[in-house]
Design an enzyme around this catalytic site. Sequence first.
Site, mmCIF file in Angstrom:
data_model
loop_
_atom_site.group_PDB
_atom_site.id
_atom_site.type_symbol
_atom_site.label_atom_id
_atom_site.label_comp_id
_atom_site.label_asym_id
_atom_site.label_seq_id
_atom_site.Cartn_x
_atom_site.Cartn_y
_atom_site.Cartn_z
ATOM 1 N N LYS A 1 0.833 -1.214 0.000
ATOM 2 C CA LYS A 1 0.000 0.000 0.000
ATOM 3 C C LYS A 1 0.868 1.266 0.000
ATOM 4 C CE LYS A 1 -4.080 -2.194 0.816
ATOM 5 N NZ LYS A 1 -3.720 -3.603 0.982
HETATM 6 C C1 LIG Z 1 -4.308 -4.790 0.549
HETATM 7 C C2 LIG Z 1 -3.528 -6.052 0.578
HETATM 8 C C3 LIG Z 1 -3.779 -7.110 -0.319
HETATM 9 C C4 LIG Z 1 -4.923 -7.089 -1.311
HETATM 10 O O1 LIG Z 1 -4.740 -6.133 -2.326
HETATM 11 P P1 LIG Z 1 -6.007 -5.646 -3.217
HETATM 12 O O2 LIG Z 1 -5.516 -4.490 -3.971
HETATM 13 O O3 LIG Z 1 -7.064 -5.277 -2.207
HETATM 14 O O4 LIG Z 1 -6.400 -6.789 -4.070
HETATM 15 C C5 LIG Z 1 -2.949 -8.226 -0.277
HETATM 16 N N1 LIG Z 1 -1.946 -8.324 0.625
HETATM 17 C C6 LIG Z 1 -1.680 -7.333 1.513
HETATM 18 C C7 LIG Z 1 -0.578 -7.512 2.482
HETATM 19 C C8 LIG Z 1 -2.453 -6.165 1.529
HETATM 20 O O5 LIG Z 1 -2.191 -5.192 2.415
#
Ligand SMILES: *Cc1c(COP(=O)(O)O)cnc(C)c1O
Length: 469
Positions: free
Chosen positions: A113
């Site tokens: 993120k």
């Molecule tokens: C947010 C997240 C995901 C999922 O990603 P999306 O964009 O919601 O499909 C997978 N792994 C981790 C560690 C995350 O923080």
Amino acid sequence: MKYVSTRGGMQAQLFSEVLLEGLAPDGGLAIPQTVPVVSTAELESWRSLSYADLAAKVLGLFVTDIPAQTLAQLTRDAYTEESFQTEAIVPIKPLMGEMSLLGLSEGPTLAFKDMAMQFLGQIFPHVLAARHTRLNILGATSGDTGSAAEYAMRSKPGVAVFMLSPLGRMSTFQRAQMYSLQDANIHNLAVKGNFDQAQDVVKALASDLDFKAQYKLGAVNSINWARIAAQVVYYFHGWLKATTRSEQLVSFAVPSGNFGNILAGHIARMMGLPIRRLVLATNENNVLEEFFRTGVYRPRSALQTHVTSSPSMDISRASNFERFVYHLLDGDAAQVAALWSQLGQTGQFDLSSYQPSFEKQYGFVSGTSTHADRLTTIRSVYEKTGVLIDPHTADGVKVAAQFAEPGIPMLVLETALPAKFSETIEEAIGHPAPLPKGLENLESLAQKVTVLPCDVESVSAYIRDHVTS
Ligand SMILES: *Cc1c(COP(=O)(O)O)cnc(C)c1O
């Protein structure tokens, strides 16, 4: 480059305009009117660029209302060695055979993120200053998104963050990571409820249009187009690092929840990046795997959503999925609107007549991974390579292995570092994951958090008392 709504009910807008909006007025999502295409010659000319400069090139195709030089400064300020602990920003970590990790979790909160949020932390203050306004970001988090937003926005001019988290439901590490921030513009609100209840409070406040306007509330949730655009960059970066020739195909495997990360891969592929397969990995919450296998989309309720050991993928209603369906239906916004209205009435829709094109035309394949798979994968990757992977990345590695092909590099997106989910690591290998340098003392730092009842009155009163105008 302008943006329209997937449901057709929005005047075409520029990037800076959709940047600060949530849903389109018709309930749809912002999407480029046409996806820009990158020629082979242009792609080849990007091979020697730093991550920040590559980001300026790729984002420049989506952001046409900010001068290229300004954008390049914003990406240089976002993607620094200081924030990502590595000059590469996104290192490639070889695993075994053709499979490598695309290291997206070297940023301040140890999850992918940060890749998009660090860019938002630059472009938000820029756009807000140009418009002589400010923004109070209101959100609810179960862990990764909230901390990435707070680390990106801390001490930034014109922005404050009000982040609700469910009291007592996050890991010790996640709590320490968020609550140890002392910046005046960061407000951690631990509410006495679960994540869904916290989310309901946020939704109620965001749909109170008077309150929203008066207190300049905004969001940075995963439907924000700027986050998708910033994520497109690392697919280009991964391809450029994994290949030496322009005709070489690469596959990507993506641990998925809200469909934001893999949607960026889909956009990169539509832009002409030579991607063979987009391998979608889910955990036990396999709504998306079911869709790509059968063509039937049947989201589940919060009650039917399993609590798993890859918690950031415990999502049964993938908010970004509508953008893919828009492309699948060739931009027929009326049909998208009809499908989502049907979804509201019957809880599902059926696109099985399109199922053969999911892989043939769009490269999508999918698979599911379970708790037992995660443990086995973490253990075997560790024993064979010495590399420790987090439970979400393990879901990606497990499903990627089913689709490995000789001669085709397979990049698995590393969506978090193991230190963030150490309990599962300990279950898999018998000892916890090491803490990254500089974070050894995180859990003993002073914490700043306000505990509130999980209701609209308490949270709105807090916001009223603490916004600066
Ligand atoms: C947010 C997240 C995901 C999922 O990603 P999306 O964009 O919601 O499909 C997978 N792994 C981790 C560690 C995350 O923080």
